[in-house]
Design a protein around this motif. Structure first.
Motif, PDB file in Angstrom:
ATOM      1  N   ILE A   1       0.847  -1.198   0.000  1.00  0.00           N
ATOM      2  CA  ILE A   1       0.000   0.000   0.000  1.00  0.00           C
ATOM      3  C   ILE A   1       0.878   1.241   0.000  1.00  0.00           C
ATOM      4  O   ILE A   1       0.699   2.154  -0.800  1.00  0.00           O
ATOM      5  N   ASP A   2       1.798   1.263   0.918  1.00  0.00           N
ATOM      6  CA  ASP A   2       2.712   2.403   1.040  1.00  0.00           C
ATOM      7  C   ASP A   2       4.144   1.892   0.882  1.00  0.00           C
ATOM      8  O   ASP A   2       4.701   1.295   1.812  1.00  0.00           O
ATOM      9  N   PRO A   3       4.743   2.085  -0.296  1.00  0.00           N
ATOM     10  CA  PRO A   3       6.071   1.513  -0.545  1.00  0.00           C
ATOM     11  C   PRO A   3       7.225   2.316   0.038  1.00  0.00           C
ATOM     12  O   PRO A   3       8.382   1.962  -0.157  1.00  0.00           O
TER      13      PRO A   3
ATOM     14  N   PHE B   1       1.177  -7.092 -17.375  1.00  0.00           N
ATOM     15  CA  PHE B   1       2.400  -7.778 -16.945  1.00  0.00           C
ATOM     16  C   PHE B   1       3.606  -7.370 -17.800  1.00  0.00           C
ATOM     17  O   PHE B   1       4.675  -7.013 -17.280  1.00  0.00           O
ATOM     18  N   ASP B   2       3.431  -7.413 -19.120  1.00  0.00           N
ATOM     19  CA  ASP B   2       4.562  -7.116 -20.020  1.00  0.00           C
ATOM     20  C   ASP B   2       5.050  -5.677 -19.835  1.00  0.00           C
ATOM     21  O   ASP B   2       6.251  -5.408 -19.899  1.00  0.00           O
ATOM     22  N   GLU B   3       4.125  -4.753 -19.607  1.00  0.00           N
ATOM     23  CA  GLU B   3       4.528  -3.356 -19.418  1.00  0.00           C
ATOM     24  C   GLU B   3       5.318  -3.162 -18.130  1.00  0.00           C
ATOM     25  O   GLU B   3       6.279  -2.390 -18.082  1.00  0.00           O
ATOM     26  N   GLN B   4       4.898  -3.874 -17.081  1.00  0.00           N
ATOM     27  CA  GLN B   4       5.636  -3.790 -15.817  1.00  0.00           C
ATOM     28  C   GLN B   4       7.058  -4.343 -15.973  1.00  0.00           C
ATOM     29  O   GLN B   4       8.027  -3.762 -15.506  1.00  0.00           O
ATOM     30  N   VAL B   5       7.160  -5.464 -16.662  1.00  0.00           N
ATOM     31  CA  VAL B   5       8.484  -6.072 -16.890  1.00  0.00           C
ATOM     32  C   VAL B   5       9.356  -5.146 -17.723  1.00  0.00           C
ATOM     33  O   VAL B   5      10.546  -4.948 -17.433  1.00  0.00           O
ATOM     34  N   LYS B   6       8.765  -4.553 -18.761  1.00  0.00           N
ATOM     35  CA  LYS B   6       9.538  -3.668 -19.644  1.00  0.00           C
ATOM     36  C   LYS B   6      10.097  -2.463 -18.879  1.00  0.00           C
ATOM     37  O   LYS B   6      11.246  -2.049 -19.084  1.00  0.00           O
TER      38      LYS B   6
ATOM     39  N   ASP C   1       0.504   0.285  -9.812  1.00  0.00           N
ATOM     40  CA  ASP C   1       1.749   0.349 -10.580  1.00  0.00           C
ATOM     41  C   ASP C   1       2.927   0.066  -9.646  1.00  0.00           C
ATOM     42  O   ASP C   1       3.707   0.955  -9.325  1.00  0.00           O
ATOM     43  N   PRO C   2       3.065  -1.185  -9.192  1.00  0.00           N
ATOM     44  CA  PRO C   2       4.100  -1.481  -8.190  1.00  0.00           C
ATOM     45  C   PRO C   2       5.507  -1.220  -8.695  1.00  0.00           C
ATOM     46  O   PRO C   2       6.393  -0.871  -7.916  1.00  0.00           O
ATOM     47  N   VAL C   3       5.725  -1.385  -9.989  1.00  0.00           N
ATOM     48  CA  VAL C   3       7.053  -1.109 -10.549  1.00  0.00           C
ATOM     49  C   VAL C   3       7.299   0.398 -10.617  1.00  0.00           C
ATOM     50  O   VAL C   3       8.366   0.894 -10.245  1.00  0.00           O
ATOM     51  N   GLY C   4       6.290   1.123 -11.087  1.00  0.00           N
ATOM     52  CA  GLY C   4       6.445   2.565 -11.296  1.00  0.00           C
ATOM     53  C   GLY C   4       6.880   3.309 -10.048  1.00  0.00           C
ATOM     54  O   GLY C   4       7.705   4.224 -10.112  1.00  0.00           O
ATOM     55  N   VAL C   5       6.358   2.904  -8.875  1.00  0.00           N
ATOM     56  CA  VAL C   5       6.702   3.627  -7.650  1.00  0.00           C
ATOM     57  C   VAL C   5       8.144   3.372  -7.208  1.00  0.00           C
ATOM     58  O   VAL C   5       8.706   4.142  -6.426  1.00  0.00           O
ATOM     59  N   MET C   6       8.743   2.281  -7.687  1.00  0.00           N
ATOM     60  CA  MET C   6      10.132   1.970  -7.300  1.00  0.00           C
ATOM     61  C   MET C   6      11.144   2.514  -8.299  1.00  0.00           C
ATOM     62  O   MET C   6      12.339   2.613  -7.988  1.00  0.00           O
ATOM     63  N   LEU C   7      10.703   2.846  -9.517  1.00  0.00           N
ATOM     64  CA  LEU C   7      11.649   3.173 -10.586  1.00  0.00           C
ATOM     65  C   LEU C   7      12.591   4.334 -10.257  1.00  0.00           C
ATOM     66  O   LEU C   7      13.805   4.217 -10.486  1.00  0.00           O
TER      67      LEU C   7
ATOM     68  N   VAL D   1      23.783  -8.176  -5.008  1.00  0.00           N
ATOM     69  CA  VAL D   1      22.479  -8.177  -5.677  1.00  0.00           C
ATOM     70  C   VAL D   1      21.390  -7.803  -4.688  1.00  0.00           C
ATOM     71  O   VAL D   1      21.408  -8.213  -3.530  1.00  0.00           O
ATOM     72  N   ILE D   2      20.468  -6.997  -5.173  1.00  0.00           N
ATOM     73  CA  ILE D   2      19.250  -6.688  -4.403  1.00  0.00           C
ATOM     74  C   ILE D   2      18.076  -7.323  -5.137  1.00  0.00           C
ATOM     75  O   ILE D   2      17.881  -7.088  -6.339  1.00  0.00           O
ATOM     76  N   LEU D   3      17.343  -8.144  -4.414  1.00  0.00           N
ATOM     77  CA  LEU D   3      16.216  -8.891  -4.985  1.00  0.00           C
ATOM     78  C   LEU D   3      14.904  -8.314  -4.456  1.00  0.00           C
ATOM     79  O   LEU D   3      14.740  -8.145  -3.243  1.00  0.00           O
ATOM     80  N   MET D   4      13.982  -8.032  -5.371  1.00  0.00           N
ATOM     81  CA  MET D   4      12.676  -7.494  -4.965  1.00  0.00           C
ATOM     82  C   MET D   4      11.537  -8.148  -5.751  1.00  0.00           C
ATOM     83  O   MET D   4      11.723  -8.537  -6.910  1.00  0.00           O
ATOM     84  N   ASP D   5      10.383  -8.263  -5.094  1.00  0.00           N
ATOM     85  CA  ASP D   5       9.178  -8.777  -5.757  1.00  0.00           C
ATOM     86  C   ASP D   5       8.244  -7.603  -6.096  1.00  0.00           C
ATOM     87  O   ASP D   5       8.238  -6.578  -5.417  1.00  0.00           O
ATOM     88  N   PHE D   6       7.466  -7.797  -7.142  1.00  0.00           N
ATOM     89  CA  PHE D   6       6.465  -6.805  -7.566  1.00  0.00           C
ATOM     90  C   PHE D   6       5.183  -7.593  -7.853  1.00  0.00           C
ATOM     91  O   PHE D   6       5.129  -8.376  -8.807  1.00  0.00           O
ATOM     92  N   ILE D   7       4.176  -7.392  -7.013  1.00  0.00           N
ATOM     93  CA  ILE D   7       2.988  -8.258  -7.062  1.00  0.00           C
ATOM     94  C   ILE D   7       1.844  -7.553  -7.774  1.00  0.00           C
ATOM     95  O   ILE D   7       1.404  -6.477  -7.360  1.00  0.00           O
ATOM     96  N   LEU D   8       1.351  -8.189  -8.838  1.00  0.00           N
ATOM     97  CA  LEU D   8       0.229  -7.662  -9.610  1.00  0.00           C
ATOM     98  C   LEU D   8      -1.063  -8.365  -9.176  1.00  0.00           C
ATOM     99  O   LEU D   8      -1.041  -9.322  -8.431  1.00  0.00           O
ATOM    100  N   GLY D   9      -2.168  -7.885  -9.723  1.00  0.00           N
ATOM    101  CA  GLY D   9      -3.431  -8.596  -9.517  1.00  0.00           C
ATOM    102  C   GLY D   9      -4.434  -7.819  -8.701  1.00  0.00           C
ATOM    103  O   GLY D   9      -4.217  -6.663  -8.325  1.00  0.00           O
ATOM    104  N   PHE D  10      -5.541  -8.478  -8.404  1.00  0.00           N
ATOM    105  CA  PHE D  10      -6.633  -7.858  -7.659  1.00  0.00           C
ATOM    106  C   PHE D  10      -6.141  -7.429  -6.270  1.00  0.00           C
ATOM    107  O   PHE D  10      -5.492  -8.199  -5.568  1.00  0.00           O
TER     108      PHE D  10
END
Length: 514
Positions: free
Chosen positions: A408-410, A481-486, A442-448, A428-437
């Motif tokens: 909710i609040d990254p 999904f593809d847009e988040q990965v890109k 935009d979980p990726v966008g907030v970390m970019l 290496v820094i490993l992170m998950d980005f969870i999509l779905g209901f």
């Protein structure tokens, strides 16, 4: 900096809706921080910890809705509050003209006699009472709320068991019933594989991998995280297995959990032994022998669980793209890292994803620390300081007590990421980005921005910083999904194809002398 507060008396919204609205409010231009929550003690503690609690908010009742906005100026706060009002209108506007609100479970059950399931998301203080009302009305229950005592959980599950009903939860965040995802879940294909999961993101991951391998789901029954504890005794998992065994559409059953209590594992495996359908058992860190002796199919990883399930369900294993590890990539990353860059730092929203990566690292390294480590010597005493290989479940109570969940609040994860990125011993820094209901839009966008900043700083210091990302989602999910990965790839992030591969890649990237 300006802060504006609005309190709407006797205005109730469920926590899932408020999580979604808070996420959107924090994305409004100019907003430094926004919180939309009911006036519970826990939510007031959240506001206190972030310096937003005012006497007005302190006086709010549990039935009152609190809206708090922090921005650079009064004007920005006012415009944000107007935008938030629009969010509430849109939420109301999306309802169908025939949608009816009921003030009690009893009235809803009386008006919709064909209903057979209640999803309950209320203040934990009232959750057990509402769940019991639903059970008394012969409704299966998914109880999203937490802060329910273990004694209440046991009583509810025993009552449901006696009535032949499912009591999913408390603290059950993921289920797919009749091809409909409830609370947090992913859009997956309908099929012939049923899941009983005591782990939310673990269940999401296996369902997504089954979809990826061409299979589909009949039902995903959540149990709540404490179900396989000694006290609760696995009541819901045992009832879930029974329900799927009786379900004609289900051909294969998958069980998912963090390590259960030994006595409970014995009971579950005894039921696996008597089950007439094949059962895949994925208990993270579990032993193979006991599962095989029970006639079950042991899976060490989430990917292995999905592969075994789809093969048992009829898929041709030779035709599956199992997405093997990319060893040339591993060698390439190893060559970029200096001898001093030997540690993994995992920053996770999903607890089971964190667990899986941590256990895979433990297969190779001794010095693996975490806030959720079972080994006392390697459990972090100070969660704010990483040691050697460190894996953090940032959705755990350690990090969310008095603060919003990172989905909710990254901001907490972003701040920790930037700190880890400065450490010259980190490879290496490993992170998950969870999509779905139910997840962030935009979980990726907030970390970019943080990712770009960290990579630039590392390059300035003459070192390579490997960032490994795993996007949990399907081609049917929103956001795309593809847009988040890109977005991640464009920022120089390496992408793992599964939770399992994420853990394996991370541990191999930092291996030395191989």
């Amino acid at each position: 900096m300006s802060t504006k507060v609005v309190i709407k008396q006797s205005t109730y919204f469920d926590s899932v809706s408020l999580m979604s609205l808070s996420t959107k409010a924090n994305q409004i231009e100019g907003v430094e921080q926004a919180v939309i929550a009911m006036g519970t003690d826990m939510n007031k503690e959240v506001l206190k910890n972030v310096g937003l609690l005012t006497p007005e908010l302190e006086a709010a009742k549990t039935s009152d809705l609190m809206i708090v906005v922090k921005a650079a100026t009064d004007e920005l706060c006012e415009s944000a509050l107007i935008a938030i009002e629009e969010l509430f209108k849109k939420k109301g506007g999306s309802k169908s003209a025939t949608e009816i609100k009921y003030s009690t479970i009893d009235s809803a059950a009386a008006s919709i006699p064909e209903a057979n399931l209640a999803v309950i998301s209320v203040n934990g203080a009232f959750a057990a009472r509402e769940a019991r009302k639903a059970l008394e009305n012969d409704l299966h229950v998914m109880l999203f709320s937490d802060n329910v005592s273990i004694e209440e959980e046991i009583a509810l599950k025993q009552f449901a068991h006696e009535k032949g009903l499912l009591m999913m939860g408390p603290d059950c965040g993921t289920a797919i019933i009749g091809n409909v995802a409830l609370c947090f879940g992913n859009a997956v294909r309908k099929g012939n594989i049923g899941i009983v999961g005591a782990s939310g993101t673990g269940s999401q991951e296996v369902s997504v991998r089954i979809h990826d391998f061409g299979g589909g789901i009949t039902q995903l029954i959540g149990t709540g995280g404490r179900d396989l504890s000694e006290q609760v005794g696995g009541i819901m998992m045992l009832d879930g297995i029974k329900a799927l065994e009786e379900d004609e559409a289900t051909k294969v059953i998958v069980l998912i959990s963090k390590p259960p209590a030994p006595s409970v594992q014995e009971k579950v495996l005894a039921q696996v032994k008597s089950c007439k359908k094949p059962v895949v058992v994925y208990f993270i860190g579990g032993e193979e022998t006991a599962v095989l002796e029970a006639g079950g199919h042991f899976a060490k990883t989430s990917k292995e669980a999905a592969i075994k399930a789809v093969v048992l369900a009829g898929a041709n294993e030779d035709e599956l793209n199992k997405r093997a590890l990319n060893w040339p990539l591993i060698e390439e990353v190893r060559a970029k890292l200096s001898p001093e860059q030997k540690y993994i730092r995992g920053l996770f929203c999903g607890g089971t994803l964190c667990d899986e990566a941590m256990y895979l690292a433990m297969d190779k390294y001794e010095d693996v620390y975490s806030n959720i480590q079972k080994k006392a010597d390697y459990k972090l005493k100070n969660i704010h300081e990483s040691k050697a290989h460190t894996f953090l479940d940032m959705g755990d109570d350690d990090f969310t007590n008095g603060k919003p969940h990172p989905m909710i609040d990254p901001s907490t994860r972003i701040a920790r990421f930037l700190e880890e990125a400065k450490d010259p011993s980190v490879g290496v820094i490993l992170m998950d980005f969870i999509l779905g209901f139910g997840s962030h839009e935009d979980p990726v966008g907030v970390m970019l921005p943080a990712i770009i900043e960290a990579k630039a700083q590392a390059a300035k210091e003459g070192r390579h910083l490997e960032i490994l990302g795993y996007v949990l989602g399907t081609d049917l999910d929103t956001p795309n999904f593809d847009e988040q990965v890109k977005k991640l790839m464009d920022a120089g992030v390496t992408i793992a194809s599964s939770s399992t591969n994420a853990g394996l890649l991370a541990r191999e990237f930092v291996a030395k002398g191989e």
